[in-house]
Design an enzyme around this catalytic site. Structure first.
Site, PDB file in Angstrom:
ATOM      1  N   ASP A 116       8.446 -27.791 -19.080  1.00 52.76           N
ATOM      2  CA  ASP A 116       7.740 -26.883 -19.972  1.00 52.76           C
ATOM      3  C   ASP A 116       8.808 -26.018 -20.635  1.00 52.76           C
ATOM      4  O   ASP A 116      10.001 -26.248 -20.435  1.00 52.76           O
ATOM      5  CB  ASP A 116       6.711 -26.044 -19.200  1.00 52.76           C
ATOM      6  CG  ASP A 116       5.529 -25.630 -20.072  1.00 52.76           C
ATOM      7  OD1 ASP A 116       5.720 -24.790 -20.971  1.00 52.76           O
ATOM      8  OD2 ASP A 116       4.419 -26.151 -19.862  1.00 52.76           O
ATOM      9  N   HIS A 159       5.731 -26.284 -25.876  1.00 51.52           N
ATOM     10  CA  HIS A 159       6.104 -26.155 -24.463  1.00 51.52           C
ATOM     11  C   HIS A 159       7.443 -26.846 -24.183  1.00 51.52           C
ATOM     12  O   HIS A 159       7.607 -27.537 -23.180  1.00 51.52           O
ATOM     13  CB  HIS A 159       5.014 -26.731 -23.562  1.00 51.52           C
ATOM     14  CG  HIS A 159       3.727 -25.959 -23.601  1.00 51.52           C
ATOM     15  ND1 HIS A 159       3.546 -24.790 -22.895  1.00 51.52           N
ATOM     16  CD2 HIS A 159       2.572 -26.177 -24.281  1.00 51.52           C
ATOM     17  CE1 HIS A 159       2.318 -24.329 -23.120  1.00 51.52           C
ATOM     18  NE2 HIS A 159       1.718 -25.151 -23.972  1.00 51.52           N
ATOM     19  N   GLU A 183      -1.259 -26.979 -27.780  1.00 51.61           N
ATOM     20  CA  GLU A 183      -0.852 -25.584 -28.023  1.00 51.61           C
ATOM     21  C   GLU A 183       0.396 -25.469 -28.904  1.00 51.61           C
ATOM     22  O   GLU A 183       1.298 -24.684 -28.624  1.00 51.61           O
ATOM     23  CB  GLU A 183      -0.653 -24.852 -26.691  1.00 51.61           C
ATOM     24  CG  GLU A 183      -1.969 -24.730 -25.912  1.00 51.61           C
ATOM     25  CD  GLU A 183      -1.838 -23.958 -24.618  1.00 51.61           C
ATOM     26  OE1 GLU A 183      -2.797 -23.283 -24.233  1.00 51.61           O
ATOM     27  OE2 GLU A 183      -0.776 -24.038 -23.964  1.00 51.61           O
TER      28      GLU A 183
END
Length: 609
Positions: free
Chosen positions: A267, A321, A392
């Site tokens: 991440d 990420h 995201e």
């Protein structure tokens, strides 16, 4: 003065102890409870109303010294978890000892025997663990487990046949178990069920430790899972989790017949996964030299999981990420491989600090990604299943990079939401092409499906333009109020469900999120559809590491495991007795599960429902 007080106290104690009618004259053992447990039809195992002197022996009565033994034989499904399709269990038991346990593999193809031998070793150790590693009561009753496997298939995929049949027969002088399965993985499930038909028999009031193993004397079971994908996702980027702890999670997964370990290994926070071709990933991305998963360690872990019937899916989150581990590009002459990395003013650039998103305007980023993909293609078992992340994406992050906005203008993409959506879709198209090429380079020429998180890109008005339904499996993490899951199923996309407001194990520990207890997790059901592959329970690690991992995950993950394996019509109340037995079984195998209820309730089945 002080001395006289002490003498007086001694005299008083002496006078009391000389009184024959004093309660202190009773032997110390009288204060130790000696409960027994009775199997009551439709009421489960109930603790005796008063302590019972001496051991009952657990031979012919429905009264047992051990509540675990009582639960193993009591009720339609005994202590089995997940519950099988059909089961007929005897309430009688026979003593056995691991020294006299033998596995016969003569009816299994030669190609399958190496992994079957390893599976039987796991089973034997699980039996020994029932007695905390010390089975003191030695009996010479021969126990033979005949394993029949009908195919040579050693691949673990969504199409693997996991069904099995189990038959237990015992006489005075021996016990015979037959396990019949199409594949080694079905046979493994049969071995797990066999181990669940065995319980330690140890009372809690013996002066000297004694423990024997008792096997249900007769059983006929047929079983197969409802859903193909029964997963547990663990994030080891936000907080590093040592490999021994990850293996313990896999041991617990195998106990409840989960079959996919989804490893969110990278991440923006860290990149602890070693890459032989790009050592900079861990050099710049690991928290320390001691918090790295080496390539050899990962390969050994994949084999460890496979012996336990579990497929490892590695996720390299992208294009968002992705920060730490990618920030070295300029230093090595490659330019910005990622942007917004560790930005101090982060709120408009990412979902949480630290920020970081890959730079799709930089061709060098794709070259580095190709090397990483080759490493993964060489490591993952065939056929490889890879998770590309894909959620995201913050457009403000890409918009803050002049290099990226110039690239978009040169491509004819507008600098607005739809322009960034096009850039996002372009990234996945390019990344998938690279993945296909690297898989082909290691001999996997058939194009494999890849997993991707639901996002703005997977909304129904966009997804068909950017994501091929024959290539992408959509992992939908939207709340249960969202209609996206059912819409994607109708559109022909294969899906995996992990509703964040039900099956996220981190919820309830931060912000306005709500904690889901095991009953709530158990009650959630999925659609029955060929495109509904199954589900996962997810452990994001912002607020957990190895210190609290076990109790945060278990036994709640076991509730999801039964939902995905059996999808029972009955509710949590009917399952709680068996889940108590699972908790004890996990404890014996080294997994520290959270409590389900006060101990009094645990000793009085269904009395607290």
């Amino acid at each position: 003065m002080d001395g006289r007080c002490i003498v007086a106290i001694v005299v008083i104690v002496h006078l009391v102890s000389c009184n024959d009618n004093s309660i202190d004259n009773v032997t110390t053992n009288a204060y130790e409870p000696s409960w027994t447990y009775n199997c009551v039809p439709d009421a489960g195992c109930q603790r005796s109303e008063r302590p019972q002197p001496g051991s009952r022996g657990n031979v012919s009565s429905l009264t047992y010294d051990s509540i675990d033994l009582c639960r193993t034989v009591c009720g339609r499904f005994g202590g089995l978890w997940p519950r099988p399709v059909t089961a007929a269990l005897s309430m009688q038991t026979v003593k056995i000892h691991p020294n006299y346990l033998r596995f016969d593999l003569s009816n299994a193809p030669v190609e399958t025997r190496e992994i079957l031998v390893k599976m039987t070793h796991v089973t034997t150790q699980n039996l020994i663990d029932e007695c905390d590693g010390n089975v003191t009561e030695i009996v010479e009753t021969p126990v033979v487990v005949y394993i029949t496997v009908k195919t040579t298939d050693l691949e673990l995929t969504w199409e693997t046949d996991e069904q099995y049949r189990l038959d237990v027969q015992s006489k005075e002088k021996n016990a015979v178990i037959h396990i019949i399965a199409e594949t080694v993985f079905g046979a493994r499930h049969g071995l797990e069920t066999f181990s669940q038909l065995v319980s330690a028999d140890k009372s809690d009031y013996e002066e000297q430790y004694k423990c024997s193993l008792r096997l249900v004397s007769g059983a006929k079971i047929w079983d197969k899972p409802v859903y193909k994908h029964r997963g547990f996702m663990l994030d080891t980027s936000r907080n590093f989790v040592p490999m021994d702890d990850i293996k313990r999670m896999v041991d617990a997964m195998a106990t409840v017949k989960m079959n996919v370990f989804h490893w969110h290994v990278t991440d923006s926070h860290s990149f602890p996964l070693e890459s032989k071709r790009i050592p900079q990933f861990t050099r710049y991305g690991a928290y320390s030299a001691y918090e790295i998963y080496s390539t050899d360690e990962v390969r050994e872990f994949i084999n460890y999981a496979r012996v336990r019937g579990i497929r490892v899916v590695i996720e390299i989150d992208s294009p968002a990420h992705a920060g730490n581990g990618w920030q070295w590009g300029k230093e090595y002459g490659f330019g910005d491989l990622a942007v917004c990395v560790n930005a101090k003013t982060w709120r408009n650039l990412c979902i949480q600090p630290p920020c970081g998103q890959l730079n799709p305007a930089n061709p060098a980023m794709y070259r580095i990604l190709r090397d990483l993909y080759r490493d993964l293609a060489e490591t993952l078992p065939k056929p490889a299943l890879f998770h590309v992340g894909g959620d995201e994406v913050f457009f403000n992050c890409w918009n803050s990079s002049e290099e990226i906005t110039s690239y978009m203008q040169n491509k004819g993409y507008e600098i607005n939401v739809e322009g960034f959506i096009k850039l996002w879709g372009e990234f996945h198209e390019t990344a998938l092409k690279i993945w296909d090429e690297e898989l082909a380079a290691v001999g996997q020429t058939d194009k494999q499906p890849v997993m991707i998180w639901s996002s703005e890109l997977t909304q129904t008005h966009r997804i068909q333009k950017y994501l091929d339904k024959d290539r992408y499996v959509i992992e939908v993490w939207e709340p249960i109020s969202s209609s996206l899951l059912t819409q994607l199923i109708r559109m022909g996309y294969k899906t995996i469900s992990v509703p964040k407001d039900i099956w996220y194990l981190d919820h309830g520990f931060w912000g306005n999120t709500k904690y889901s207890n095991w009953r709530r997790m158990y009650a959630h059901t999925l659609p029955r559809d060929p495109n509904m592959l199954g589900g996962e329970v997810a452990m994001w690690s912002e607020y957990v590491d190895a210190q609290a991992l076990d109790t945060r995950v278990w036994p709640r993950a076991a509730a999801v495991a039964e939902r995905l394996w059996a999808d029972p019509a009955s509710g949590a109340a009917a399952a709680e007795v068996r889940l108590q037995r699972v908790r004890a079984r996990l404890a014996a195998r080294g997994v520290r599960s959270d409590a389900l209820a006060p101990a009094w309730c645990a000793q009085h089945d269904l009395r607290c429902v």
